[in-house]
Design an enzyme around this catalytic site. Sequence first.
Site, short mmCIF file in Angstrom:
data_model
loop_
_atom_site.label_atom_id
_atom_site.label_comp_id
_atom_site.label_asym_id
_atom_site.label_seq_id
_atom_site.Cartn_x
_atom_site.Cartn_y
_atom_site.Cartn_z
N GLU A 111 0.83 -1.21 0.00
CA GLU A 111 0.00 0.00 0.00
C GLU A 111 0.86 1.26 0.00
OE1 GLU A 111 -4.06 -1.81 1.83
OE2 GLU A 111 -2.89 -0.63 3.22
N GLU A 138 -5.81 -8.22 -1.34
CA GLU A 138 -6.50 -8.02 -0.05
C GLU A 138 -7.94 -7.64 -0.30
OE1 GLU A 138 -4.81 -5.50 2.98
OE2 GLU A 138 -2.78 -6.09 2.43
C1 BG6 Z 1 -4.62 -3.18 4.77
C2 BG6 Z 1 -3.29 -3.64 5.29
O1 BG6 Z 1 -4.59 -1.81 4.71
O2 BG6 Z 1 -5.74 -3.42 5.56
C3 BG6 Z 1 -3.34 -4.82 6.26
O3 BG6 Z 1 -2.43 -3.95 4.22
C4 BG6 Z 1 -4.51 -4.63 7.19
O4 BG6 Z 1 -2.11 -4.94 6.90
C5 BG6 Z 1 -5.80 -4.57 6.39
O5 BG6 Z 1 -4.60 -5.61 8.20
C6 BG6 Z 1 -7.05 -4.48 7.22
O6 BG6 Z 1 -6.94 -3.42 8.13
P1 BG6 Z 1 -7.20 -3.63 9.67
O7 BG6 Z 1 -6.91 -2.32 10.28
O8 BG6 Z 1 -8.63 -4.03 9.77
O9 BG6 Z 1 -6.28 -4.70 10.12
#
Ligand code: BG6
Length: 470
Positions: free
Chosen positions: A176, A367
């Site tokens: 990111e 993701e």
């Molecule tokens: C993304 C990141 O922004 O979101 C992850 O790459 C992160 O590392 C994921 O875990 C979800 O965010 P969160 O804050 O719910 O863990």
Amino acid sequence: MLKNNYNGFPEDFLWGGAIAANQAEGAYREDGKGLSTADMMPGGLLKGLEKDSEDLNLYHKAIDFYYNFEEDIALFAEMGFKTFRTSISWPRIFPNGDESEPNEKGLEYYDRLFDELLKYDIEPVVTLSHYETPFHLIEKYGGWKNRKMIDFFVKYCEVVFNRYQDKVKIWMGFNEINNIHNIPTAAGGIILKEDENKMQSIYQASHHLFVASATAAKRCHEIIPDSKMGAMLSLSGVYPNTCHPDDVFETYELRRRSLFYSDVLLKGEYPNYIQRVWEENDVELEVEHGDLELIKIHTADYLGFSYYRTTTHKAGTPIYGHTGGVVGSKNPYLEETPWGWQIDPKGFRYVCNELYDRYQKPLFVVENGMGNVDKLEDGRIEDDYRIDYIKAHLEAMKEAIKDGVDLMGYTYWGPIDIVSAGTGEMKKRYGFIYVDRDNNGEGSLERKKKKSFHWYKQVIESNGEDLSKI
Ligand code: BG6
């Protein structure tokens, strides 16, 4: 007559899941590992550095993946994973970041991890830097504001490319990378002071990150000729809050602030529009001879991105960043998770089209997922809300494929519960596999299959054809 050949998920579609070292491994000082930025953020990366905090830090043990990966990978294999994305913790390999020799114990750990994946024919996909810069590099050199970081990073890359050249073929650079604007210490390894020209620091650090990414791509292709090196951006969507032209244009500019990073990494040059941004913010970039040529030649092979939700933006209002993307005003047409992330599968189709139209390079959804509070009742976790979320997003992805978008794969975020990056808590769970650990650090760490585990297995088995609820 020309026929539409894009009907479903391709045969070799990479189904799987994704995690990051610092949110799962634990063992934060073991086998010679150095401290990273993540180790100093007990409250999560949104709270930022709390260097000498006495607060409980769940990342330190996380879900003990470091010692438990065999059992966890066996469960991924049972779901039929074709691929698994994780990151190498840079400070496991170079504890301070500036040593001349790597830490053999750290290298051995990833040997064992990748071998275990390959034992089940699960293809490792590796992020080189996922929100975890060796802390010493920030303290001593000022992190990515300093050009010296390029050499430290490239050295680390060369070590892991050489070591894992027969095991890992799909790589990506900085997780990111565009989030350097929102969460500069985690995403960009820099600390911004109140009295500095923040835009100057952000764009100078970004330039160093671009040169480092291009050099890493060059070395990756030289050392592992059949490899792919990707870029990774946070690209959850943003709509104008109204159809007022001011809202529409400012939202466009906001989106372009993110797409700037994929423009440079995939097209290989600084776009025209950025000159005006620099001018208006007194940014004067220091560029060395040869930098632009490197960036031009060694572009990313694919675009990896995260997509969780959408938000809306109103002209003139402040912009906040979060792990899931920028945060603006609520969209009245969408529902949300308990953490206020608005669920928008159509937005996912939109973003896939937007990105493919712009770059014409393969996209990799690395993701996507739903963080929620899971209830263990009679030994079972019925997470239908998670199944509904993924189902809707896979349907949208299928539509995007029919639209002609070239998608390589889908790695669901957090297939096993891990510590949240944003807030440092365990309560926000994404997994198909439950881990017995709570926000107080209590729990046996025992693993348990949720309902979604069985459903995702069926999805992979049918190559995305059977999304029906179980
Ligand atoms: C993304 C990141 O922004 O979101 C992850 O790459 C992160 O590392 C994921 O875990 C979800 O965010 P969160 O804050 O719910 O863990």
